[in-house]
Design a protein around this motif. Structure first.
Motif, PDB file in Angstrom:
ATOM      1  N   LEU A 126      -8.702  -3.092  -1.966  1.00 25.49           N
ATOM      2  CA  LEU A 126      -8.819  -1.883  -2.795  1.00 25.49           C
ATOM      3  C   LEU A 126      -8.312  -2.118  -4.209  1.00 25.49           C
ATOM      4  O   LEU A 126      -8.564  -1.322  -5.113  1.00 25.49           O
ATOM      5  CB  LEU A 126      -8.005  -0.739  -2.183  1.00 25.49           C
ATOM      6  N   LYS A 181     -15.552   5.804  -4.338  1.00 23.42           N
ATOM      7  CA  LYS A 181     -14.307   5.054  -4.505  1.00 23.42           C
ATOM      8  C   LYS A 181     -13.152   5.717  -3.744  1.00 23.42           C
ATOM      9  O   LYS A 181     -12.348   5.041  -3.106  1.00 23.42           O
ATOM     10  CB  LYS A 181     -13.966   4.955  -5.990  1.00 23.42           C
ATOM     11  N   ARG A 182     -13.071   7.018  -3.843  1.00 20.67           N
ATOM     12  CA  ARG A 182     -11.988   7.720  -3.141  1.00 20.67           C
ATOM     13  C   ARG A 182     -12.129   7.550  -1.627  1.00 20.67           C
ATOM     14  O   ARG A 182     -11.154   7.324  -0.920  1.00 20.67           O
ATOM     15  CB  ARG A 182     -11.991   9.209  -3.511  1.00 20.67           C
ATOM     16  N   SER A 194      -6.218  -2.920   2.493  1.00 24.31           N
ATOM     17  CA  SER A 194      -5.712  -2.361   1.229  1.00 24.31           C
ATOM     18  C   SER A 194      -5.722  -3.405   0.116  1.00 24.31           C
ATOM     19  O   SER A 194      -5.824  -3.056  -1.062  1.00 24.31           O
ATOM     20  CB  SER A 194      -4.320  -1.765   1.407  1.00 24.31           C
ATOM     21  N   LEU A 215      -5.650   1.027  -7.816  1.00 26.79           N
ATOM     22  CA  LEU A 215      -6.650   0.817  -6.770  1.00 26.79           C
ATOM     23  C   LEU A 215      -8.022   1.296  -7.243  1.00 26.79           C
ATOM     24  O   LEU A 215      -8.161   1.919  -8.290  1.00 26.79           O
ATOM     25  CB  LEU A 215      -6.261   1.570  -5.494  1.00 26.79           C
ATOM     26  N   ALA A 270     -10.634   4.298  -0.382  1.00 23.25           N
ATOM     27  CA  ALA A 270      -9.183   4.262  -0.257  1.00 23.25           C
ATOM     28  C   ALA A 270      -8.731   5.080   0.956  1.00 23.25           C
ATOM     29  O   ALA A 270      -7.843   4.656   1.703  1.00 23.25           O
ATOM     30  CB  ALA A 270      -8.530   4.779  -1.536  1.00 23.25           C
ATOM     31  N   PHE A 304       0.831  -1.207   0.000  1.00 21.99           N
ATOM     32  CA  PHE A 304       0.000   0.000   0.000  1.00 21.99           C
ATOM     33  C   PHE A 304       0.868   1.261   0.000  1.00 21.99           C
ATOM     34  O   PHE A 304       0.572   2.219   0.700  1.00 21.99           O
ATOM     35  CB  PHE A 304      -0.898  -0.042   1.250  1.00 21.99           C
ATOM     36  N   GLU A 322      -8.909   3.377   4.433  1.00 16.94           N
ATOM     37  CA  GLU A 322      -7.840   2.452   4.811  1.00 16.94           C
ATOM     38  C   GLU A 322      -6.539   3.165   5.137  1.00 16.94           C
ATOM     39  O   GLU A 322      -5.697   2.631   5.842  1.00 16.94           O
ATOM     40  CB  GLU A 322      -7.567   1.467   3.661  1.00 16.94           C
ATOM     41  N   ASP A 337      -9.841   3.666  -6.511  1.00 25.73           N
ATOM     42  CA  ASP A 337     -10.025   5.097  -6.775  1.00 25.73           C
ATOM     43  C   ASP A 337      -9.146   5.589  -7.909  1.00 25.73           C
ATOM     44  O   ASP A 337      -8.961   6.798  -8.075  1.00 25.73           O
ATOM     45  CB  ASP A 337      -9.736   5.905  -5.505  1.00 25.73           C
TER      46      ASP A 337
END
Ligand SMILES: Cc1cc2nc3c(=O)[nH]c(=O)nc-3n(C[C@H](O)[C@H](O)[C@H](O)COP(=O)(O)OP(=O)(O)OC[C@H]3O[C@@H](n4cnc5c(N)ncnc54)[C@H](O)[C@@H]3O)c2cc1C
Lengths: 379, 393
Positions: free
Chosen positions: B347, A354-355, B344, A202, A358, A157, A361, A204
């Motif tokens: 995602l 979507k944003r 994550s 990802l 992310a 990430f 997390e 977003d």
């Protein structure tokens, strides 16, 4: 400190708002780069414009060539970023990496900060090692080797990892994985050999890397701060990131709320504007209340950070967790109140959803921060 | 052994012999779902064999009468059938809007000859149907629809536009709400059946936030719809201008179906599944997941009760609205938790590890559950008015 913007901050908010809604607009940036499968997930030209606006070095001290501003100001920019879903390296480079680099030696600052301020460089931060944020456990290791270190391990990430000129990496230089001490932060340059990037897109449309370090040789001046003394710098960097992500999240919540309220004023069913249905009015009004409250929580945390108060951790976690709840509510209500059209890619509301996902997390989710709130409150 | 136990044991042996191993696991993606149609595509031999075996026994539509391609199971047998299918995780041999939506409406309102033709085609998976209800200006307020059919003696000429028509670009036929009398809002709609290959029908896919495009805008430009497809096979279901009754009846089935697919048919614990993969990060998340499991397990009990009651007409006629509301909200909550637990990794949108973002795309898809087939707000309005008899509108 009064909990409203002073004149300078108000002005900054106006400038950042105009800039982001024009140059950073969804059609111009997010959709543009997404639809071209951009491997960076953001536009470098916009990053240069950020520099011209003075945003890139906001948190860098004046003696290092920055503006020496605080988290309130960075948050003003981030909220506008959130409202417009503007993809940029601002949060990781100008907020998180800048916060860590500020603790580095004069040589370290001289090496990296000018590029940040000019908008020529992009930085990433590599902390997490699994799918969840767990900074109390760091397994990535840097062993002493000659005058320097050999870095090995994996990070996940890492936002914009593959686009970054330098990565701030949290690694263990002594002790067990879950020791509080024994951490060191390193500035790992892009071209260091033994760094493997596996970038993925990802939800977003941003890019994040799974990074593997395979015996990466670093010399002693790659260390940010003191060897084995990285925990405090890491915590400060993470707090900056959490409050920053919270500020952006407030922007996402507001952006989603604004377009939804607009839609309620336009869409007609049953011979009337749907905004006339009290069932929807109350939900929009509730959402407004939550967004206002979340915003106050974020401002509180920003001010605490800027004052350098002790025990800011509680306020940071409250802000991040409150925004997690609020932004999630906002995007869900947003899609639902749009009806079928809210499910289409053509409408922007889904992009907010979507944003938000992310951001939820990033640097710890609701449950992580709720746990900290309990712990820091003594239960 | 009672008749029912006899049935169970025969069914078990039949399933043992006829349900291939590959069909005994949940569908992994939309590609695993078989929709039938004029030009069917089977993913593999197992899917084909399973489908064909079921068609022969009438198990694609187990509770429909045998004369229309079903197996004629009664309510008790149907329950056993579902239990036995679930026990081995058998996939539905055929998914179709014909089974879930048009079929029940035809069974209730159709002529014998209509049933013989259309129900049999549906049971055998020969024709794939789509649903032409929503229009750009008529979503929640469906009855305001404008697509117009002009009476030309032996046929209608249909003009207008539908929207959000799921799988219109893959469908062979459409069941469509068409206004045939502009002077009467409720008694001016006809429920028509026609071929999507008719001249003047066109579709344009709409991209969803999940990145997939399963639904379309559907345009009718002077489409000629014959009034009859043979003796006693009118093109409309029910009477001309009384299609609203059919439409509403169908919606009841659609809502019950969405409710079932959203959660009512799954009884396992989400927490247990996540824990098996070591995905429960901390005690707060555990508590939240347990709260969800309470709702989900209670809802599964409600779903079983509802399924038993509706067969014998024991529940309130508006109860499917409650089931749809609760089931879809639950399914959305579930996918939120799956995303959170996945962190994550969940995602990821375009990677092999994430099977091209399966978690994220499925999560986004669930957001439509409380919109399609009538929104949650509409469900709540119906519950307030029809069940609670609250005043107003
Ligand atoms: C994935 C998907 C698949 C679909 N498939 C099909 C299909 O195959 N065939 C088909 O015909 N249609 C289909 N639909 C369309 C669906 O039935 C409509 O989207 C739905 O009925 C809502 O209509 P709308 O989109 O026009 O929203 P609107 O009616 O415009 O609603 C907008 C918002 O206002 C709210 N609202 C409206 N009226 C009221 C009220 N009186 N009180 C309180 N709130 C209110 C709604 O709940 C919603 O939140 C599909 C939709 C989706 C998302």
């Amino acid at each position: 400190m009064a909990m409203y913007y002073n004149d300078d901050q108000t002005m900054l908010s106006d400038t950042a708002g105009t800039f982001m809604s024009e140059e950073g607009a969804i059609a111009k940036q997010l959709r543009h780069w997404r639809d071209r499968d951009c491997p960076d997930g953001f536009g470098h030209a916009l990053w240069k414009q950020f520099a011209e606006m003075g945003f890139t070095g906001m948190l860098v001290s004046e003696e290092d060539g920055g503006l020496g501003m605080g988290h309130v100001e960075a948050g003003i920019v981030l909220e506008e970023i959130g409202r417009n879903l503007t993809p940029s390296p601002f949060l990781t480079s100008s907020v998180m990496a800048a916060s860590a680099l500020g603790q580095g030696s004069a040589e370290m600052r001289g090496r990296w900060l000018p590029g940040l301020i000019s908008g020529d460089s992009v930085f990433a931060v590599a902390v997490d090692e699994g799918p969840k944020h767990r900074p109390q456990n760091i397994a990535c290791r840097a062993e002493k080797s000659g005058n320097g270190f050999k870095l090995s391990g994996k990070k996940t990430f890492v936002i914009q990892g593959a686009s970054a000129d330098m990565m701030v990496v949290a690694a263990r230089t002594s002790g067990a994985d879950d020791d509080n001490d024994g951490l060191t932060l390193f500035a790992v340059p892009k071209d260091a050999s033994g760094v493997d990037q596996d970038p993925v897109r990802l939800v977003d449309s941003s890019m994040a890397s799974h990074v593997t370090f395979d015996g990466v040789e670093l010399d002693g001046d790659a260390v940010i701060g003191e060897v084995d003394g990285g925990r405090d710098i890491l915590n400060a960097m993470l707090n900056a990131g959490r409050v920053g992500a919270a500020a952006e999240g407030v922007g996402v919540a507001r952006g989603a709320m604004d377009i939804t309220v607009d839609y309620l004023k336009q869409r007609k069913q049953f011979g009337t504007i749907i905004g006339e249905f009290q069932a929807l009015q109350h939900r929009a009004a509730h959402l407004y209340s939550e967004v206002e409250i979340a915003r106050a929580a974020v401002l509180k945390a920003q001010q605490k950070l800027d004052e350098g108060s002790e025990n800011i951790d509680l306020f940071v976690s409250v802000a991040k967790a409150k925004v997690a709840k609020t932004a999630s509510l906002s995007v869900k209500e947003g899609v639902q109140m749009h009806g079928g059209i809210g499910m289409t890619d053509e409408y922007d509301i889904g992009l907010f959803m979507k944003r938000d996902r992310a951001l939820q997390e990033f640097c710890g989710d609701l449950y992580y921060h709720a746990g900290r709130v309990a712990e820091l409150s003594g239960y | 052994m009672s008749d029912l136990e006899q049935f169970r044991s025969e069914l078990r042996s039949w399933l043992e012999a006829n349900c291939p191993e590959e069909m005994r696991q949940p569908a992994r993606s939309e590609d695993d779902v078989f929709w039938g149609g004029r030009n069917p595509t089977f993913q593999n031999d197992a899917q084909k064999a399973w489908f064909e075996a079921c068609v022969e026994k009438g198990y694609t539509v187990p509770d429909w009468p045998t004369e229309y391609g079903g197996a004629g199971l009664n309510a008790a047998e149907l329950k056993v059938f579902r239990q036995e299918m679930n026990r081995i995780n058998a996939r539905p041999p055929l998914s179709s809007f014909g089974i879930w939506m048009l079929g029940p409406a035809l069974l209730h309102f159709g002529t014998h000859e209509q049933k013989e033709r259309f129900l049999t085609e549906i049971a055998r998976g020969e024709i794939r149907w789509c649903q032409g209800y929503s229009e750009p200006g008529s979503g929640s307020d469906l009855v305001s629809l404008q697509t117009f059919g002009e009476d030309k003696g032996d046929h209608w000429v249909v003009n207008g536009q539908k929207i959000w028509t799921s799988y219109a670009d893959h469908a062979d036929w459409i069941f469509c709400l068409v206004r045939t009398d502009k002077s009467d809002k409720y008694r001016g709609i006809t429920f028509m059946l026609y071929d999507m290959e008719s001249e003047g029908v066109s579709t344009k896919p709409i991209k969803l936030i999940s990145g997939r495009s399963p639904f379309c805008e559907t345009f009718f430009d002077d489409v000629k719809v014959p009034k009859s497809y043979g003796e006693n096979i009118p093109a409309q279901v029910g009477e001309v201008n009384r299609g609203w009754d059919v439409a509403k009846y169908l919606l009841g089935h659609e809502r019950a179906m969405i409710s079932g697919q959203s959660g009512g048919e799954r009884t396992g614990s989400l927490g247990a599944a996540l824990a098996r993969n070591d995905m429960i990060e901390n005690d707060l998340m555990r508590a939240e997941i347990a709260m969800f499991d309470i709702d989900a397990l209670a809802f599964a009990a409600m779903a079983e009760k509802f399924a038993d009651e509706i067969k014998v007409g024991k529940c309130h006629p508006a109860q499917p609205n409650m089931m749809k509301y609760a089931g879809t909200e639950l399914n959305k909550a579930k996918h939120e938790l799956v995303m959170t637990a996945g962190g994550s990794a969940a995602l990821e949108w375009e990677s092999d590890a994430s099977k091209d973002g399966k978690h994220a795309r499925d999560w986004l898809r669930t957001k439509a559950n409380s919109i399609e087939g009538g929104t949650s707000e509409v469900m709540l309005n119906v519950i307030s008015k029809r069940i609670l008899e609250l005043p107003g509108g």
